[in-house]
Scaffold this motif. Structure first.
Motif, PDB file in Angstrom:
ATOM      1  N   TYR A  76     -41.663 -62.219  28.541  1.00  0.00           N
ATOM      2  CA  TYR A  76     -42.557 -61.296  27.855  1.00  0.00           C
ATOM      3  C   TYR A  76     -43.592 -60.754  28.827  1.00  0.00           C
ATOM      4  O   TYR A  76     -43.772 -61.268  29.938  1.00  0.00           O
ATOM      5  CB  TYR A  76     -43.215 -61.942  26.634  1.00  0.00           C
ATOM      6  CG  TYR A  76     -44.278 -62.978  26.919  1.00  0.00           C
ATOM      7  CD1 TYR A  76     -45.628 -62.639  26.905  1.00  0.00           C
ATOM      8  CD2 TYR A  76     -43.946 -64.310  27.161  1.00  0.00           C
ATOM      9  CE1 TYR A  76     -46.618 -63.578  27.133  1.00  0.00           C
ATOM     10  CE2 TYR A  76     -44.923 -65.268  27.388  1.00  0.00           C
ATOM     11  CZ  TYR A  76     -46.256 -64.902  27.364  1.00  0.00           C
ATOM     12  OH  TYR A  76     -47.236 -65.824  27.597  1.00  0.00           O
ATOM     13  N   TRP A  77     -44.245 -59.680  28.410  1.00  0.00           N
ATOM     14  CA  TRP A  77     -45.251 -58.981  29.193  1.00  0.00           C
ATOM     15  C   TRP A  77     -46.474 -58.754  28.308  1.00  0.00           C
ATOM     16  O   TRP A  77     -46.348 -58.704  27.073  1.00  0.00           O
ATOM     17  CB  TRP A  77     -44.728 -57.625  29.679  1.00  0.00           C
ATOM     18  CG  TRP A  77     -43.616 -57.688  30.672  1.00  0.00           C
ATOM     19  CD1 TRP A  77     -43.694 -57.421  32.018  1.00  0.00           C
ATOM     20  CD2 TRP A  77     -42.227 -57.995  30.431  1.00  0.00           C
ATOM     21  NE1 TRP A  77     -42.463 -57.553  32.616  1.00  0.00           N
ATOM     22  CE2 TRP A  77     -41.541 -57.910  31.671  1.00  0.00           C
ATOM     23  CE3 TRP A  77     -41.494 -58.357  29.299  1.00  0.00           C
ATOM     24  CZ2 TRP A  77     -40.176 -58.150  31.795  1.00  0.00           C
ATOM     25  CZ3 TRP A  77     -40.132 -58.611  29.423  1.00  0.00           C
ATOM     26  CH2 TRP A  77     -39.490 -58.507  30.655  1.00  0.00           C
ATOM     27  N   ILE A  78     -47.640 -58.623  28.903  1.00  0.00           N
ATOM     28  CA  ILE A  78     -48.850 -58.462  28.089  1.00  0.00           C
ATOM     29  C   ILE A  78     -49.847 -57.544  28.784  1.00  0.00           C
ATOM     30  O   ILE A  78     -49.934 -57.513  30.019  1.00  0.00           O
ATOM     31  CB  ILE A  78     -49.502 -59.837  27.792  1.00  0.00           C
ATOM     32  CG1 ILE A  78     -50.717 -59.677  26.870  1.00  0.00           C
ATOM     33  CG2 ILE A  78     -49.855 -60.559  29.085  1.00  0.00           C
ATOM     34  CD1 ILE A  78     -51.288 -60.988  26.360  1.00  0.00           C
ATOM     35  N   ASN A  79     -50.584 -56.801  27.972  1.00  0.00           N
ATOM     36  CA  ASN A  79     -51.695 -55.993  28.456  1.00  0.00           C
ATOM     37  C   ASN A  79     -52.893 -56.274  27.557  1.00  0.00           C
ATOM     38  O   ASN A  79     -52.946 -55.819  26.412  1.00  0.00           O
ATOM     39  CB  ASN A  79     -51.340 -54.506  28.428  1.00  0.00           C
ATOM     40  CG  ASN A  79     -52.476 -53.633  28.963  1.00  0.00           C
ATOM     41  OD1 ASN A  79     -53.452 -54.116  29.502  1.00  0.00           O
ATOM     42  ND2 ASN A  79     -52.326 -52.317  28.797  1.00  0.00           N
ATOM     43  N   CYS A  80     -53.825 -57.079  28.062  1.00  0.00           N
ATOM     44  CA  CYS A  80     -55.069 -57.371  27.352  1.00  0.00           C
ATOM     45  C   CYS A  80     -56.198 -56.694  28.106  1.00  0.00           C
ATOM     46  O   CYS A  80     -56.869 -57.308  28.942  1.00  0.00           O
ATOM     47  CB  CYS A  80     -55.277 -58.884  27.251  1.00  0.00           C
ATOM     48  SG  CYS A  80     -56.846 -59.348  26.493  1.00  0.00           S
ATOM     49  N   LEU A  91     -47.144 -56.527  18.879  1.00  0.00           N
ATOM     50  CA  LEU A  91     -45.905 -57.075  19.441  1.00  0.00           C
ATOM     51  C   LEU A  91     -44.787 -56.045  19.350  1.00  0.00           C
ATOM     52  O   LEU A  91     -44.521 -55.492  18.281  1.00  0.00           O
ATOM     53  CB  LEU A  91     -45.500 -58.355  18.711  1.00  0.00           C
ATOM     54  CG  LEU A  91     -44.188 -59.007  19.176  1.00  0.00           C
ATOM     55  CD1 LEU A  91     -44.274 -59.441  20.649  1.00  0.00           C
ATOM     56  CD2 LEU A  91     -43.832 -60.187  18.281  1.00  0.00           C
ATOM     57  N   PHE A  92     -44.126 -55.839  20.467  1.00  0.00           N
ATOM     58  CA  PHE A  92     -43.066 -54.832  20.586  1.00  0.00           C
ATOM     59  C   PHE A  92     -41.875 -55.442  21.297  1.00  0.00           C
ATOM     60  O   PHE A  92     -42.026 -56.236  22.223  1.00  0.00           O
ATOM     61  CB  PHE A  92     -43.614 -53.656  21.414  1.00  0.00           C
ATOM     62  CG  PHE A  92     -42.594 -52.656  21.884  1.00  0.00           C
ATOM     63  CD1 PHE A  92     -42.131 -51.668  21.040  1.00  0.00           C
ATOM     64  CD2 PHE A  92     -42.111 -52.691  23.190  1.00  0.00           C
ATOM     65  CE1 PHE A  92     -41.211 -50.720  21.485  1.00  0.00           C
ATOM     66  CE2 PHE A  92     -41.197 -51.755  23.641  1.00  0.00           C
ATOM     67  CZ  PHE A  92     -40.736 -50.770  22.783  1.00  0.00           C
ATOM     68  N   THR A  93     -40.689 -55.105  20.841  1.00  0.00           N
ATOM     69  CA  THR A  93     -39.490 -55.419  21.613  1.00  0.00           C
ATOM     70  C   THR A  93     -38.713 -54.132  21.834  1.00  0.00           C
ATOM     71  O   THR A  93     -38.564 -53.326  20.898  1.00  0.00           O
ATOM     72  CB  THR A  93     -38.592 -56.457  20.927  1.00  0.00           C
ATOM     73  OG1 THR A  93     -37.396 -56.639  21.726  1.00  0.00           O
ATOM     74  CG2 THR A  93     -38.176 -56.035  19.530  1.00  0.00           C
ATOM     75  N   PRO A  94     -38.234 -53.904  23.067  1.00  0.00           N
ATOM     76  CA  PRO A  94     -37.422 -52.710  23.303  1.00  0.00           C
ATOM     77  C   PRO A  94     -36.018 -52.844  22.723  1.00  0.00           C
ATOM     78  O   PRO A  94     -35.229 -51.903  22.791  1.00  0.00           O
ATOM     79  CB  PRO A  94     -37.390 -52.602  24.826  1.00  0.00           C
ATOM     80  CG  PRO A  94     -37.569 -53.997  25.308  1.00  0.00           C
ATOM     81  CD  PRO A  94     -38.478 -54.662  24.301  1.00  0.00           C
ATOM     82  N   VAL A 124     -48.152 -56.671  23.553  1.00  0.00           N
ATOM     83  CA  VAL A 124     -47.236 -57.685  24.071  1.00  0.00           C
ATOM     84  C   VAL A 124     -45.822 -57.167  23.890  1.00  0.00           C
ATOM     85  O   VAL A 124     -45.491 -56.583  22.849  1.00  0.00           O
ATOM     86  CB  VAL A 124     -47.399 -59.031  23.334  1.00  0.00           C
ATOM     87  CG1 VAL A 124     -46.417 -60.068  23.866  1.00  0.00           C
ATOM     88  CG2 VAL A 124     -48.829 -59.542  23.451  1.00  0.00           C
ATOM     89  N   MET A 125     -44.985 -57.349  24.893  1.00  0.00           N
ATOM     90  CA  MET A 125     -43.586 -56.932  24.815  1.00  0.00           C
ATOM     91  C   MET A 125     -42.689 -58.145  25.043  1.00  0.00           C
ATOM     92  O   MET A 125     -42.818 -58.852  26.043  1.00  0.00           O
ATOM     93  CB  MET A 125     -43.268 -55.857  25.857  1.00  0.00           C
ATOM     94  CG  MET A 125     -41.818 -55.397  25.841  1.00  0.00           C
ATOM     95  SD  MET A 125     -41.520 -54.003  26.952  1.00  0.00           S
ATOM     96  CE  MET A 125     -41.779 -54.775  28.563  1.00  0.00           C
ATOM     97  N   LEU A 126     -41.777 -58.385  24.111  1.00  0.00           N
ATOM     98  CA  LEU A 126     -40.871 -59.533  24.161  1.00  0.00           C
ATOM     99  C   LEU A 126     -39.441 -59.053  24.369  1.00  0.00           C
ATOM    100  O   LEU A 126     -38.963 -58.187  23.634  1.00  0.00           O
ATOM    101  CB  LEU A 126     -40.963 -60.325  22.861  1.00  0.00           C
ATOM    102  CG  LEU A 126     -40.115 -61.591  22.749  1.00  0.00           C
ATOM    103  CD1 LEU A 126     -40.605 -62.662  23.725  1.00  0.00           C
ATOM    104  CD2 LEU A 126     -40.139 -62.122  21.313  1.00  0.00           C
ATOM    105  N   GLU A 127     -38.765 -59.602  25.345  1.00  0.00           N
ATOM    106  CA  GLU A 127     -37.373 -59.244  25.603  1.00  0.00           C
ATOM    107  C   GLU A 127     -36.458 -59.910  24.574  1.00  0.00           C
ATOM    108  O   GLU A 127     -36.614 -61.080  24.237  1.00  0.00           O
ATOM    109  CB  GLU A 127     -36.976 -59.687  27.013  1.00  0.00           C
ATOM    110  CG  GLU A 127     -35.628 -59.158  27.484  1.00  0.00           C
ATOM    111  CD  GLU A 127     -35.436 -59.383  28.976  1.00  0.00           C
ATOM    112  OE1 GLU A 127     -35.284 -58.389  29.706  1.00  0.00           O
ATOM    113  OE2 GLU A 127     -35.446 -60.557  29.411  1.00  0.00           O
TER     114      GLU A 127
END
Length: 510
Positions: A76-80, A91-94, A124-127
């Motif tokens: 996962y990736w995050i931008n705070c 929360l987002f998943t592509p 937050v992006m979750l694969e």
């Protein structure tokens, strides 16, 4: 390596797809890749921030039905940016693709970041499991892929939200029971947003579903309806004329005429008529690259111009007629489109689907999004892009029926299927509500010109109510146009959808 054009693979959209001889790189759903935007190196309070591309890992259950199997590392990736606040969590998943290419969805170049900016939250992006490098096992065999289901993907989202300790101040205390989580997705991931909120109510405070294909459909011939409606009328008329001729000579078993037609397109060596019919779909699948800010230079419009502009004059709405259409469409394939689609590969290698010895069918290494998505297509969602029933206008040959894709399921997964399978779409729609979704605080955004419109809650004739608890907004956009800020700049109807979404999120999070 074949270019099976019928399957509804919902992968990343990239112009590079056109030149890669690989199945299911055409006609897909998918989330647009956006170049990673520049970002400040410090937050507003002066805190140094890591690059957007920093990868984090969360322990995820291999099998939610059997926790004893242990866990795998889900990326996962995050931008705070709003340290030390960073709440709510967006929360987002592509969805069905390697998530490395989607870190821009952590920024306010997208609706995700626009919501986070308004609410001073974290993105937050979750694969997705079995895509990219978030794999329960180190291969994509049929045995491993048994754990690639809609339900496992839903359970992943819930487990992540309830268990992850995010790498930010207070990140161990932002679970859904204390902090609002908003679930966002587009295309298949948009459907996954809807399905998750139906199946696991009360976890996510709100949701945003863009071009969400909520209804699983086996024979998805309606994919081509918005294309036919919104493409230039003269182009549509001439494409319909060629397709009607192809279907006619096929019904007559006129092998000489069939061969002559294939040769006109430079595809005389293509052995099977269904592969030829599927090859012609490629030009229509280029519709997927269109967005409000895309102009006449797009490949789809180059195709239509090749058919409809003769000696500097555009054809009338009825087109130039069959003879010119075959000649000009064929010339476009010979002079431009074959190389664009197949590169240096011969027609059978590039467009054929009958040689199961090709590595495309047998490669089980990870980070093979085509194979993973194909598994979901074959088992649960279908979305086979085929010709319509008789009596309906069509820009796609009726030679193509679901069996064309189902046969390839056997090619890809012979250990699983001994005969062409029918995907369990009725079960999926019953479990996750499909078009019948009724969930509080779920915002649907769709586009009139989206070729996936008919699998969404804005399908023709569905007439689903737009309510304040489950808003449904429709722009003049294409597929997932509303996810990108730039499309709101280019099209005021997309902008209106984005602004409505921000207002609803503000209200729901007040």
């Amino acid at each position: 390596m074949v270019l099976t054009v019928v399957l509804a693979a919902l992968l990343s959209i990239s112009f590079a797809d056109a030149a890669i001889p690989n199945a299911m790189l055409r006609g897909r759903l998918g989330i647009l890749q956006i170049p990673v935007a520049e970002r400040p190196v410090t937050s507003p309070n002066g805190t140094a921030l890591p690059p957007l591309t920093t990868v984090y890992y969360s322990d995820q259950l291999i099998d939610h039905n059997n926790p004893g199997l242990g866990t795998f590392q889900q990326r996962y990736w995050i931008n705070c940016w709003y340290i030390p606040l960073c709440g709510p969590i967006i929360l987002f998943t592509p969805g069905e693709g390697n998530a490395d290419n989607y870190t821009s969805y952590l920024t306010n170049e997208t609706i995700n970041g626009m919501i986070a900016q308004q609410q001073q939250g974290a993105t937050v992006m979750l694969e997705h499991r079995f895509f990219g490098y978030s794999n329960p096992y180190d291969n994509l065999t049929s045995q491993s892929l048994e754990l690639l289901t809609i339900q496992q993907a839903i359970d992943d989202l819930v487990y992540f939200a309830q268990n992850v300790d995010l790498p930010m101040p207070g990140g161990d205390n932002v679970k859904p029971d204390t902090t609002p989580w908003i679930l966002i997705g587009g295309s298949y991931a948009g459907a996954l947003t809807s399905w998750t909120m139906v199946n696991k109510p009360g976890i996510f405070h709100a949701g945003y579903a863009s071009s969400a294909v909520v209804e699983a459909i086996t024979d998805y011939y309606s994919y081509f309806t918005p294309i036919r409606e919104y493409m230039p009328k003269n182009c549509s008329s001439d494409v319909q004329a060629v397709i009607a001729y192809l279907d006619q000579i096929y019904a007559e078993n006129n092998t000489a005429a069939i061969q002559s037609l294939k040769e006109a397109f430079g595809l005389g060596s293509l052995s099977h008529i269904d592969d030829f019919a599927a090859a012609l779909q490629n030009n229509l699948f280029d519709w997927r690259y269109l967005q409000p800010d895309v102009g006449p230079g797009a490949m789809f419009f180059e195709f239509c111009d090749a058919l409809e502009i003769k000696d500097g004059v555009s054809a009338p709405a009825t087109g130039w007629g069959l003879e010119n259409a075959i000649r000009s469409w064929g010339s476009f394939w010979n002079n431009t489109y074959y190389t664009y689609t197949c590169g240096q590969y011969d027609a059978e290698t590039c467009l054929g689907t009958y040689d199961t010895s090709q590595a495309y069918w047998t490669n089980v290494t990870v980070n093979n999004a085509n194979r993973s998505w194909f598994w979901m297509v074959c088992n649960q969602v279908g979305y086979y892009q085929v010709g319509p029933p008789p009596g309906q206008p069509t820009i796609v040959s009726r030679i193509l029926q679901p069996i064309y894709g189902e046969r390839q399921c056997v090619n890809m997964f012979p250990q699983k299927f001994s005969s062409p399978p029918s995907p369990a779409v009725a079960e999926a729609n019953e479990m996750y509500a499909g078009w019948n979704v009724n969930v509080d605080r779920l915002f649907f955004a769709n586009g009139r010109r989206d070729s996936w419109r008919e699998a969404s809650v804005s399908a023709d004739g569905l007439n689903k109510a737009n309510t304040t608890t489950q808003p449904i907004y429709v722009s003049d956009g294409f597929h997932i146009s509303d996810l990108e800020r730039v499309n709101g700049i280019a099209d005021e109807t997309v902008y209106a959808v984005q602004m409505a979404a921000l207002e609803y999120m503000k209200m729901w999070l007040a």
